[in-house]
Structure formats: C-alpha cells, structure tokens
Design an enzyme around this catalytic site. Structure first.
Site, PDB file in Angstrom:
ATOM      1  N   TYR A 143       0.858  -1.187   0.000  1.00 31.06           N
ATOM      2  CA  TYR A 143       0.000   0.000   0.000  1.00 31.06           C
ATOM      3  C   TYR A 143       0.888   1.229   0.000  1.00 31.06           C
ATOM      4  O   TYR A 143       1.854   1.301   0.792  1.00 31.06           O
ATOM      5  CB  TYR A 143      -0.896   0.007   1.243  1.00 31.06           C
ATOM      6  N   ASP A 238       9.358   2.996  -1.199  1.00 32.09           N
ATOM      7  CA  ASP A 238       8.367   3.676  -0.359  1.00 32.09           C
ATOM      8  C   ASP A 238       8.698   3.345   1.099  1.00 32.09           C
ATOM      9  O   ASP A 238       8.337   2.273   1.600  1.00 32.09           O
ATOM     10  CB  ASP A 238       6.954   3.220  -0.727  1.00 32.09           C
ATOM     11  N   LYS A 266       5.320   9.453   8.400  1.00 32.73           N
ATOM     12  CA  LYS A 266       5.214   8.893   9.758  1.00 32.73           C
ATOM     13  C   LYS A 266       6.303   9.409  10.709  1.00 32.73           C
ATOM     14  O   LYS A 266       6.187  10.521  11.237  1.00 32.73           O
ATOM     15  CB  LYS A 266       5.182   7.360   9.668  1.00 32.73           C
TER      16      LYS A 266
HETATM   17  P1  KE4 Z   1      -0.574   8.479   4.436  1.00 31.80           P
HETATM   18  O1  KE4 Z   1      -1.165   9.142   3.204  1.00 31.80           O
HETATM   19  O2  KE4 Z   1      -1.585   7.656   5.204  1.00 31.80           O
HETATM   20  O3  KE4 Z   1       0.190   9.473   5.323  1.00 31.80           O
HETATM   21  O4  KE4 Z   1       0.567   7.455   3.929  1.00 31.80           O
HETATM   22  C1  KE4 Z   1       0.221   6.481   2.994  1.00 31.80           C
HETATM   23  C2  KE4 Z   1       1.232   5.347   3.064  1.00 31.80           C
HETATM   24  C3  KE4 Z   1       2.198   5.261   2.081  1.00 31.80           C
HETATM   25  N1  KE4 Z   1       3.130   4.280   2.096  1.00 31.80           N
HETATM   26  C4  KE4 Z   1       3.148   3.354   3.086  1.00 31.80           C
HETATM   27  C5  KE4 Z   1       4.200   2.286   3.070  1.00 31.80           C
HETATM   28  C6  KE4 Z   1       2.184   3.400   4.127  1.00 31.80           C
HETATM   29  O5  KE4 Z   1       2.220   2.474   5.114  1.00 31.80           O
HETATM   30  C7  KE4 Z   1       1.207   4.409   4.123  1.00 31.80           C
HETATM   31  C8  KE4 Z   1       0.121   4.504   5.182  1.00 31.80           C
HETATM   32  N2  KE4 Z   1       0.026   3.404   6.076  1.00 31.80           N
HETATM   33  C9  KE4 Z   1      -1.280   3.177   6.703  1.00 31.80           C
HETATM   34  C10 KE4 Z   1      -1.130   2.034   7.726  1.00 31.80           C
HETATM   35  N3  KE4 Z   1      -0.922   0.803   7.130  1.00 31.80           N
HETATM   36  C11 KE4 Z   1      -1.811   4.412   7.347  1.00 31.80           C
HETATM   37  C12 KE4 Z   1      -3.017   4.177   8.245  1.00 31.80           C
HETATM   38  C13 KE4 Z   1      -4.284   4.666   7.596  1.00 31.80           C
HETATM   39  O6  KE4 Z   1      -4.472   4.468   6.369  1.00 31.80           O
HETATM   40  O7  KE4 Z   1      -5.100   5.245   8.347  1.00 31.80           O
END
Ligand code: KE4
Length: 428
Positions: A143, A238, A266
C-alpha cells in the site's frame, strides 16, 4: 450503560463515513467498537472511558519516541507560539532537508509534503515526467497511499494489467499500473522482459507492512534495483513506514540498496503531518519551479509539523536508540512465539527493527498469497482478548505493529503475560 466510546461511535457514524476519517480505524476487519482515544503518554493511551492500553500501533508508526514526548511537545508549543503557518520558506524546512539528506545516502534533494500519499503520488509523477514513460510496477499487498494510480490490483496471476480496486479510478488510468507478486523475482524479470521500454517506475515497500509484515526474500530488492538500472526505470523505495523505523538509515541502509527516489512519512513528522520524497539531484530538478513536473501544497513543510519531526529525529539519533528498540521489539516477538509454541497454538511472529508482524499460521508468510492463508478469525479473537486486557494491537490481520522507545521491559512482560493467559485457553 452505553460506554462513551459507543456513544461517540454512534454520533460519528451519523456525520463521518464509517465514523472514521481513515477506514482502517473503523474496526471493520476485527469487528466491535473502536475505542475513541483521548490521551497518550509514553507507551500508553487512554480511551474516553478512561481505560488504559499499552499501545502497539503508535498512530500507525509515527510515535517511535512514544506519546507526548516532552521534547516533541515543547518543540511544537514553542514553534506554534510564533505562528502556525506562513506559506513562505522557513528556516526549519532547510534544517529538515539538510538533516534528511545527511541521514539518507540516496537523498541529494528532497521536497516536503503533508502525507505519505502525496509523497508517493509526487514521486510517481516525477518518475513519469523524467522518463517520458507511463507504466508503473507495484506489488499486490503493498500500500502506498490512496492516489488513483496506486489503488489498483491484478485481476489474477502475474503480468496482469491493473484493474481498479477502488471506485472512482478510471480503467484508462488503472491500465498504466502493472501489479506483480511481492518477493517473486522471476515474475519481475518476466515483466521487464515484456515491458521494459515502457516502465517509468517500480514502487516497492522494501519491507512490506501493509499486508501485515512481509520481509523481502534475499535478492528480491537487488533484482528490482538491477532491472530498473538496466532498463532506465526509476526505482522508488516507499519508506513511509520503514523510514527510520527499521534502522537509522531505513531499509535502504539495512539492505544496502540505494533507490533512485525515496518516500518518507510517519516518523519524520513524529505524529504531525510531515512526509517527503527525494533522491538523485538530476531527477529532483525536474520538479517545479525548476522543471516541468508540477507539485505543490499549502501546508507543505509546515513549521509546527516540521518542528515535531526535527525533535523526533533528535530523539532517534541518541546513541544506542535502535539497539534498544530492536531488543524491546524482539522481546515481544520471541515471547509470543515461545508462549504460543508452549500452548500448541498455530502462530508465528517476526520483527524488523521496531516493527513486527503476528500471524496465525505455522510460519511467517513470504508472499501476499501466504498472508491470505493465515487464520484471520484466530487473529481477530486474539486481538479482542488482548484489547480487553488493555493491550492495543493493530485492528487488522493485515497490518504491522510498532514498538516505541517508551515501551519498558515491564510493559512487554505484561503484554506477554496477557497473551500467555489467552493462548492457554485458546482454541487449538
Ligand atoms: P498516508 O497518506 O496515510 O500518510 O501514507 C500512505 C502510506 C504510504 N506508504 C506506506 C508504506 C504506508 O504504510 C502508508 C500509510 N500506512 C497506513 C497504515 N498501514 C496508514 C493508516 C491509515 O491508512 O489510516
């Protein structure tokens, strides 16, 4: 008596889709009512009913120092007192850019944004703009945020052109995304053999954390790097989740592979909205206003958020930080494996740095298909038993977990005692 969590969830669902501002928070995968958290300190959080939990989610990774770390809070308060946002360059952004480029070998230039989604979306646009190609390779189960080109999964099998896995994504766009199997080096080689001259970029989580934790098989990341280099495609790591989570130089430092572009999020915001994309100077110079690839953001590099990020980076730079974090995370994982084995429970767990995966399966999965074969219902029963006992794991069998520097040995021991009590009574 209706708990305050229940009352709030009822109210939230009337005005917010699913009652949440991000789907994974809704507990749809595990069932039940999500606790509405109101306070966090160190390794612990409290919900609106006053119940305390030891927290293994840490806001999905950012809270690597623990909740409300005094230095982070002070940095936010002091910076906020001078104004929240200016929409102009600020000294703090220069400090963050210099810090990230000093810490990460592949980063010669960097652009700050407000979310991981923005970071990966911008990196992909940059790769397409710089290469003049359209095709994006990603891996099922990884993701990278919710931009259109990334909400795509294979119909079935390898080398299948993408089909939208979300409403609202045009077929016309999805077909520019090729979805392969994580850790399948042969499949990757076949994809490049067939489409090399069309591949703009390959984006990968160097340690997958969004299909639960899946570690890269030896040679997989190196093959991706070699194929991209050979065929002029941009390799994007990523590291929104793994950056400064799996080690002081992220996964690129852990595996000794330098991607062309890197995305972060993060940890570099410490709980505030900071993310970034960056890499080789000759690539980044395609970004506006220098080059033709447009990218922008009202709150990009927001000084209050960046102040939280810088204080967090200060914290993780302390001598021995990662050794202690890795030791604490391993204490949890080894303890769970030992306890489950003693009680004859089909269970496995592993960790990479300060992140971990728990699986109700004989062995730790190495592919998306193996993750899907884990016993999700057994995880859900474990999740709720532990939540009731005051230990908050990620509310999905398909998410990684996180330990912070604030987790004491006693916190881990208490979690292990609760897990042992559960395993002793759990269905075999
Ligand atoms: P955000 O747009 O949520 O800040 O980041 C997206 C993203 C991009 N790349 C990786 C590897 C990620 O893990 C994420 C976001 N991770 C999720 C948890 N698995 C965020 C939690 C959520 O979607 O509320």
């Amino acid at each position: 008596m209706t708990s305050r969590n229940q009352a709030l969830f009822d109210a939230a669902q009337r005005r917010i889709p699913g009652g949440v501002n991000s789907p994974v928070r809704a507990f749809r995968s595990v069932g039940g009512i999500p606790p509405f958290l109101r306070e966090g300190r160190g390794a612990h959080v409290w919900d609106e009913d006053g119940k305390r939990y030891t927290d293994y989610v840490g806001s999905w990774g950012p809270l690597i120092l623990g909740h409300a770390h005094p230095n982070v809070i002070r940095a936010v308060q002091d910076t906020a007192a001078r104004g929240l946002s200016f929409g102009t360059p600020t000294a703090l952004e220069v400090e963050m850019a210099e810090r990230l480029c000093a810490l990460l070998p592949c980063m010669e230039m960097v652009r700050l944004v407000s979310s991981g989604t923005e970071a990966t979306m911008s990196a992909i646009r940059l790769a397409r703009g710089a290469s003049g190609r359209d095709l994006l390779i990603k891996f099922e189960g990884c993701y990278h945020g919710h931009s259109d080109s990334l909400l795509v999964k294979a119909g079935s099998g390898l080398l299948t052109f993408g089909h939208p896995s979300s409403g609202g994504v045009p077929d016309d766009l999805a077909r520019h995304t090729l979805v392969l199997d994580y850790n399948d080096t042969e499949g990757l080689e076949r994809a490049f053999a067939e489409h090399a001259d069309r591949v703009a970029a390959l984006i990968v989580e160097p340690v997958a954390g969004n299909m639960n934790l899946v570690a890269p098989r030896p040679g997989f990341l190196q093959a991706a790097c070699d194929l991209c280099t050979r065929h002029g495609a941009v390799l994007i790591f990523d590291e929104v989740m793994t950056g400064f989570r799996v080690g002081p130089r992220g996964a690129q430092g852990l595996y000794g592979i330098e991607p062309d572009l890197l995305t972060l999020g993060k940890v570099i915001g410490g709980g505030m909205p900071v993310a970034a994309f960056g890499g080789r100077r000759e690539l980044m110079e395609h970004i506006a206003p220098l080059g033709a690839v447009y990218q922008a953001g009202t709150l990009s590099g927001n000084p209050v958020a960046v102040a939280a990020g810088l204080a967090t980076l200060d914290g993780i730079s302390a001598p021995g930080f990662y050794e202690a974090l890795e030791k604490r995370t391993r204490q949890l994982v080894d303890g769970l494996n030992e306890s489950a084995k003693r009680h004859g429970i089909r269970f496995s767990a592993q960790s990479v740095g300060g992140m971990f995966g728990l699986y109700f399966a004989e062995h730790c999965p190495e592919s998306y298909a193996e993750v899907m074969s884990c016993d999700k219902e057994a995880f859900n029963r474990f999740f709720h038993a532990m939540l009731d006992a005051g230990h908050y794991f990620a509310p999905s069998a398909y998410e990684a977990g996180f330990v912070s520097a604030a987790h004491e040995e006693s916190d881990i021991a208490a979690t292990l005692a609760a897990a042992d009590a559960y395993f002793s009574k759990a269905r075999r």
